[in-house]
Scaffold this motif. Structure first.
Motif, PDB file in Angstrom:
ATOM      1  N   ARG A  17      43.604  13.896  45.374  1.00 33.08           N
ATOM      2  CA  ARG A  17      42.369  14.644  45.616  1.00 33.08           C
ATOM      3  C   ARG A  17      42.438  15.316  46.986  1.00 33.08           C
ATOM      4  O   ARG A  17      42.708  14.660  47.988  1.00 33.08           O
ATOM      5  N   VAL A  18      42.164  16.608  46.990  1.00 31.38           N
ATOM      6  CA  VAL A  18      42.026  17.334  48.250  1.00 31.38           C
ATOM      7  C   VAL A  18      40.565  17.160  48.641  1.00 31.38           C
ATOM      8  O   VAL A  18      39.683  17.652  47.955  1.00 31.38           O
ATOM      9  N   VAL A  19      40.324  16.421  49.718  1.00 30.47           N
ATOM     10  CA  VAL A  19      38.946  16.026  50.033  1.00 30.47           C
ATOM     11  C   VAL A  19      38.346  16.756  51.216  1.00 30.47           C
ATOM     12  O   VAL A  19      37.126  16.684  51.417  1.00 30.47           O
ATOM     13  N   ASP A  20      39.142  17.456  51.989  1.00 29.35           N
ATOM     14  CA  ASP A  20      38.579  18.041  53.202  1.00 29.35           C
ATOM     15  C   ASP A  20      39.463  19.189  53.671  1.00 29.35           C
ATOM     16  O   ASP A  20      40.663  19.163  53.467  1.00 29.35           O
ATOM     17  N   GLN A  21      38.851  20.165  54.299  1.00 30.38           N
ATOM     18  CA  GLN A  21      39.637  21.206  54.943  1.00 30.38           C
ATOM     19  C   GLN A  21      38.903  21.679  56.183  1.00 30.38           C
ATOM     20  O   GLN A  21      37.680  21.767  56.209  1.00 30.38           O
ATOM     21  N   LYS A  36      48.935  27.416  56.020  1.00 28.69           N
ATOM     22  CA  LYS A  36      48.358  28.744  56.213  1.00 28.69           C
ATOM     23  C   LYS A  36      47.490  29.174  55.032  1.00 28.69           C
ATOM     24  O   LYS A  36      46.670  30.055  55.161  1.00 28.69           O
ATOM     25  N   GLN A  37      47.680  28.582  53.880  1.00 24.66           N
ATOM     26  CA  GLN A  37      46.972  29.022  52.681  1.00 24.66           C
ATOM     27  C   GLN A  37      45.483  28.716  52.742  1.00 24.66           C
ATOM     28  O   GLN A  37      45.052  27.763  53.381  1.00 24.66           O
ATOM     29  N   ASN A  88      43.624  22.705  57.972  1.00 25.08           N
ATOM     30  CA  ASN A  88      44.049  21.317  57.897  1.00 25.08           C
ATOM     31  C   ASN A  88      43.410  20.710  56.648  1.00 25.08           C
ATOM     32  O   ASN A  88      42.190  20.668  56.548  1.00 25.08           O
ATOM     33  N   TYR A  89      44.235  20.284  55.703  1.00 22.48           N
ATOM     34  CA  TYR A  89      43.762  19.698  54.451  1.00 22.48           C
ATOM     35  C   TYR A  89      44.006  18.196  54.468  1.00 22.48           C
ATOM     36  O   TYR A  89      45.109  17.752  54.788  1.00 22.48           O
TER      37      TYR A  89
END
Length: 80
Positions: free
Chosen positions: A72-76, A22-23, A3-4
């Protein structure tokens, strides 16, 4: 699955969206492509979407042209 969380501006208004993918990583240009699909995927004008062979820089340019900026991708999080 992962989960991004992506923070961005859409027409200068702050937004957040979570993507379940899935990546293993989510580069900014791929996040931009997902956001383009989210906001403009139903648009009758197919010219909004970058071509399949677009470079990461071209994808980000197109996103900026239609109001998607400061992506911005801030969390995964890994989802079981």
């Amino acid at each position: 699955m992962r989960n991004y969380t992506v923070n961005y501006l859409f027409n200068d208004a702050p937004r957040t969206h979570a993507f379940e993918l899935k990546q293993l990583q989510l580069p900014v240009h791929e996040a931009a492509m997902h956001l383009l699909q989210l906001h403009f995927g139903d648009a009758e004008n197919g010219l909004i979407m970058p071509t399949a062979d677009a470079t990461p820089a071209q994808i980000l340019e197109q996103a900026e042209r239609v109001g998607l900026t400061q992506i911005r991708v801030v969390d995964q999080h890994i989802i079981d």
